[in-house]
Design a protein around this motif. Sequence first.
Motif, PDB file in Angstrom:
ATOM      1  N   HIS A  86       0.143   4.064   1.137  1.00  0.00           N
ATOM      2  CA  HIS A  86      -0.044   4.885   2.332  1.00  0.00           C
ATOM      3  C   HIS A  86       1.052   4.585   3.351  1.00  0.00           C
ATOM      4  N   ARG A  87       0.901   3.510   4.105  1.00  0.00           N
ATOM      5  CA  ARG A  87       1.937   3.207   5.085  1.00  0.00           C
ATOM      6  C   ARG A  87       2.454   1.777   4.954  1.00  0.00           C
TER       7      ARG A  87
ATOM      8  N   ASN B  32       1.241  -1.325   4.173  1.00  0.00           N
ATOM      9  CA  ASN B  32       0.647  -2.643   4.415  1.00  0.00           C
ATOM     10  C   ASN B  32       0.747  -3.500   3.160  1.00  0.00           C
TER      11      ASN B  32
ATOM     12  N   CYS C 217      -6.875  -1.912   0.920  1.00  0.00           N
ATOM     13  CA  CYS C 217      -5.975  -2.072   2.051  1.00  0.00           C
ATOM     14  C   CYS C 217      -6.814  -2.129   3.327  1.00  0.00           C
TER      15      CYS C 217
ATOM     16  N   CYS D  67       0.851  -1.187   0.000  1.00  0.00           N
ATOM     17  CA  CYS D  67       0.000   0.000   0.000  1.00  0.00           C
ATOM     18  C   CYS D  67       0.888   1.239   0.000  1.00  0.00           C
TER      19      CYS D  67
ATOM     20  N   TYR E  28      -5.962  -1.743   6.350  1.00  0.00           N
ATOM     21  CA  TYR E  28      -5.514  -0.924   7.487  1.00  0.00           C
ATOM     22  C   TYR E  28      -6.316   0.380   7.593  1.00  0.00           C
ATOM     23  N   HIS E  29      -6.304   1.218   6.530  1.00  0.00           N
ATOM     24  CA  HIS E  29      -7.062   2.468   6.566  1.00  0.00           C
ATOM     25  C   HIS E  29      -8.002   2.608   5.382  1.00  0.00           C
ATOM     26  N   GLY E  30      -8.165   1.503   4.637  1.00  0.00           N
ATOM     27  CA  GLY E  30      -9.212   1.480   3.626  1.00  0.00           C
ATOM     28  C   GLY E  30      -8.903   2.122   2.289  1.00  0.00           C
ATOM     29  N   TRP E  31      -7.647   2.399   1.996  1.00  0.00           N
ATOM     30  CA  TRP E  31      -7.343   2.906   0.648  1.00  0.00           C
ATOM     31  C   TRP E  31      -7.653   1.806  -0.361  1.00  0.00           C
TER      32      TRP E  31
HETATM   33  S1  FES Z   1      -1.450   1.370   5.100  1.00  0.00           S
HETATM   34 FE1  FES Z   1      -2.837   0.976   3.541  1.00  0.00          FE
HETATM   35  S2  FES Z   1      -4.441   2.376   3.931  1.00  0.00           S
HETATM   36 FE2  FES Z   1      -2.984   2.815   5.426  1.00  0.00          FE
END
Ligand code: FES
Lengths: 430, 156
Positions: free
Chosen positions: A89-90, A92, A107, A87, A109-112
């Motif tokens: 974002h961070r 995952n 994802c 991902c 974790y935060h839904g991206w």
């Molecule tokens: S790590 Fe994937 S949405 Fe945050």
Amino acid sequence: MTAQMDRAASVDIASLIQHDRIHGSLYTDPAIFDLEMTALFENAWVFVGHDSEIPEKGDYLTRRIGRQPVIVARGKDEKVRVLLNRCTHRANMLCRADSGNAALFRCPYHGWTYANDGRLQGVPFREGYDQEMAEMRSELGMAQAHQVEIYGGFIFANLYGNAGSFDEYIGRAKGPIDRLLSLSPEGRIELRGGWMKHKTVANWKIVNESQVDGYHPLFTHESVYKAIMPAKVDYASDELLVATRDLGGGHNEVDYSREYQSQDAEFIWFKRTPREKMAKYVAAMEASVGADETHKRFVDGPPHTFIWPNLFLAEMHVIMVEPVAANESIQYTAPIHIAGGEEINARILRNAEGAMGPAGFLIADDGEMGERNQAGLTAKMPEWALLSRGFSSEVQEDKGLTSYDRTSETTQRAMWVHYKELMTGKQASA
Amino acid sequence: MNTHVPDDIAAFLFLEARYADESRYDDWESLWADDAIYWLPTKDDADPSVDVSYIYDNRSRIHSRLAQLKTGRRYSQSPPSKMRRMLSNLEVLSEQGDDINIGANFVLYEHRNGTHVWAGRYLYTVRRTSAGLQLVKKTALLVNNEDAIRTVAFII
Ligand code: FES
Ligand SMILES: [Fe+2]
């Protein structure tokens, strides 16, 4: 820089590979393994899958290039991409399944969410980001391999796009792929039976070396020939016309075709199965390419060819080797489904289980030899493993450097010459 | 349905497990019916006509497998693994005529180049014949069958 990398950088790889011998540390040193993953996999062309594994839009499978997890995905535009399984974002891991079908990768974790072509599709609560983020949104799609090419259905990728052209890479290995496809009346093969996955305590290069070793069958596989069936050719004979060949670029093969031609017999490579048992397949081939050409193809049989660095066309099966650590590998084996092959396909499937994989009559013992090879290498004297068989028997042919001594270590040397070039960045003087 | 496994069938399955543990190839082979299937699939819901299996032996291939082991040159089992396996949770799942389908959980400790744990579910078909019980089918569903597995040249 880590201590491990320091050490690796100081290793003089070139001095560890002589024309007739290989230093044992190349199979055991974790620092060298790290360098290999970078130089031979992540900065190089590698095999990642077959397009028949992802036939529909949205189909995907997960693999690794070196140690990096990737998703091989067919987008809604039908195009095959190799996406990094991370991902943006961070970081995952996006996808845990071996394979599946998805319009979106979400994802957890935060839904991206990402479209199956890798584009960033949705960011929850996006008001929380400032203008800067909105502007860079188009750059936040999943990272992807810079180059992806498909030949004969085999998908190859070059992660960083810095390994030269695909044509340069694949070189003479196109011939063996063509030879395989020529066994199909439709000119296609599929992998539809899935993979056997065999974990082995051996370096990936040991696995590769044994796959194209023409010296070992009489010994390693003695139990098969003794208890079950004679070998397809007489490995004990001095008259045997089986060749070992360096195709260039690390590709190499054991070529049985001249021996088969000298016997002018069909399907020696397939337990000498009589035509009558595969009448529909034979008819489809003859309708497609004519009787003479069909006979020729049934005599010549499939390739026994290694395509650098991780694909082995194992006659009626496809093998993929995944390095895990200096002393651990996974050997994947899939039976080939010949498009239009009718009766032969069920036989290939049962043949895969009989011969190949972790319980196979052949490969279980090859795996044992690989593990013993790795165990033996923990003894540090002598320092070298010898690869000197058959130099004087080699002749340069159009197809490559060939020895008609099937026990010649021409195939293993082919890999090491190329290995040395890639690991040292130097072209060997011809 | 009564899921209780009759004592003679439980004893037959324990015997089969012990022959396998002790690599008693001839004794193990003698348990099989002519229409035998010995199956180690690569996933729980596999279709053996489409999906490749690790093992899919009919009666004649069982014979070949054991003949190879008996040469003493089946290097991946020379010497043979030392093994002990536990069967538990035995249940009758269904019956058709003389054939009884049984499920059991298993844990197998295999010692060869280290000690390795294999675990999963066995599905058996056992047949009552005038000559006694016969093993018709044995399927081993490993909990990790979708992952890479080590060499499995022993009797699982
Ligand atoms: S790590 Fe994937 S949405 Fe945050
Ligand atoms: Fe072999």
